[in-house]
Enzyme design. Structure first.
Site, short mmCIF file in Angstrom:
data_model
loop_
_atom_site.label_atom_id
_atom_site.label_comp_id
_atom_site.label_asym_id
_atom_site.label_seq_id
_atom_site.Cartn_x
_atom_site.Cartn_y
_atom_site.Cartn_z
N GLN A 78 -10.67 -7.65 -4.52
CA GLN A 78 -9.70 -6.69 -5.06
C GLN A 78 -10.39 -5.37 -5.35
O GLN A 78 -10.76 -5.09 -6.48
CB GLN A 78 -9.09 -7.28 -6.34
CG GLN A 78 -7.96 -6.50 -6.92
CD GLN A 78 -6.70 -6.63 -6.12
OE1 GLN A 78 -6.43 -7.65 -5.51
NE2 GLN A 78 -5.91 -5.59 -6.11
N PHE A 79 -10.58 -4.54 -4.33
CA PHE A 79 -11.27 -3.27 -4.52
C PHE A 79 -10.54 -2.35 -5.48
O PHE A 79 -11.15 -1.49 -6.12
CB PHE A 79 -11.54 -2.57 -3.18
CG PHE A 79 -10.35 -1.86 -2.61
CD1 PHE A 79 -10.15 -0.51 -2.86
CD2 PHE A 79 -9.43 -2.52 -1.81
CE1 PHE A 79 -9.06 0.17 -2.34
CE2 PHE A 79 -8.34 -1.87 -1.28
CZ PHE A 79 -8.15 -0.51 -1.54
N THR A 80 -9.24 -2.54 -5.65
CA THR A 80 -8.47 -1.64 -6.51
C THR A 80 -8.83 -1.79 -7.99
O THR A 80 -8.44 -0.96 -8.80
CB THR A 80 -6.95 -1.84 -6.32
OG1 THR A 80 -6.59 -3.17 -6.67
CG2 THR A 80 -6.54 -1.53 -4.90
#
Length: 153
Positions: A78-80
Site C-alpha cells: 500500500q504505497f499510499t
C-alpha cells in the site's frame, strides 16, 4: 516502514475478479515502505505484529497474540500510506519507496512473517486490487519501524 494492522474475521483480495489471497481469521495488513527502509525495519515490524496482544482471551480481555490464536495474515502492499496530504488537494507520494526497492522489502517482510509460523497470503504487488474484509472489534493499529517511530518523538 508503516503497516496498518486490522484484526479481521476474514479478508480477501482479488485482481480482475480473481481471488489472489484470502484468510479466515487474523490480520489484514496494509504495508507501506519508504526509501530508507531496510531488512532490519521489516524484521522489527514483523516481530511486533505477530506478538501484539490484541485478541481476546477467555475473559474477553485483549491479551492474546496472533501466534496464540493461530491466526493468519493477508498482507497487501500500500504505497499510499506514504501519501502526504499537507499541501494542496492532491496527495504527494514522494515518500513512498520506488517499486524495485518496495517489492524486494515487501517480499522479505512476508517471508519473515512466514518464518514465524504464520500462514501469509498476499495481494499482487503493483496491481489494482479489490480488498474486502470484516474488521473484528473494530481493532485497527498502526505499527511503524523502530527507527522511524523514535525519529518522530
Amino acid at each position: 516502514m508503516r503497516v496498518v494492522v486490522q484484526r479481521a474475521k476474514n479478508a480477501k483480495v482479488t485482481v480482475a475478479g480473481e481471488t489472489v489471497g484470502e484468510i479466515k481469521h487474523g490480520y489484514m495488513l496494509l504495508v507501506g515502505i519508504t526509501h530508507d527502509d531496510t531488512e532490519a525495519d521489516a524484521e522489527y515490524v514483523a516481530d511486533k505484529i505477530v506478538n501484539l496482544r490484541v485478541f481476546d482471551d477467555e475473559s474477553g480481555k485483549m491479551n492474546l497474540s496472533l501466534l496464540d490464536v493461530e491466526g493468519e495474515i493477508l498482507s497487501v502492499s500500500q504505497f499510499t500510506l506514504y501519501g502526504d496530504c499537507r499541501k494542496g488537494r492532491r496527495p504527494n507520494f514522494m515518500g513512498a519507496a520506488r517499486p524495485d526497492h518496495a517489492v524486494t522489502l515487501y517480499n522479505y517482510f512476508n517471508k519473515i512473517l512466514s518464518e514465524k509460523n504464520v500462514r501469509v497470503e498476499t495481494g499482487a504487488f503493483g496491481e489494482m486490487m479489490d480488498v474486502s474484509f470484516t474488521n473484528d472489534g473494530p481493532v485497527t493499529l498502526i505499527v511503524e519501524s523502530k527507527e522511524k517511530t523514535q525519529a518522530h518523538r
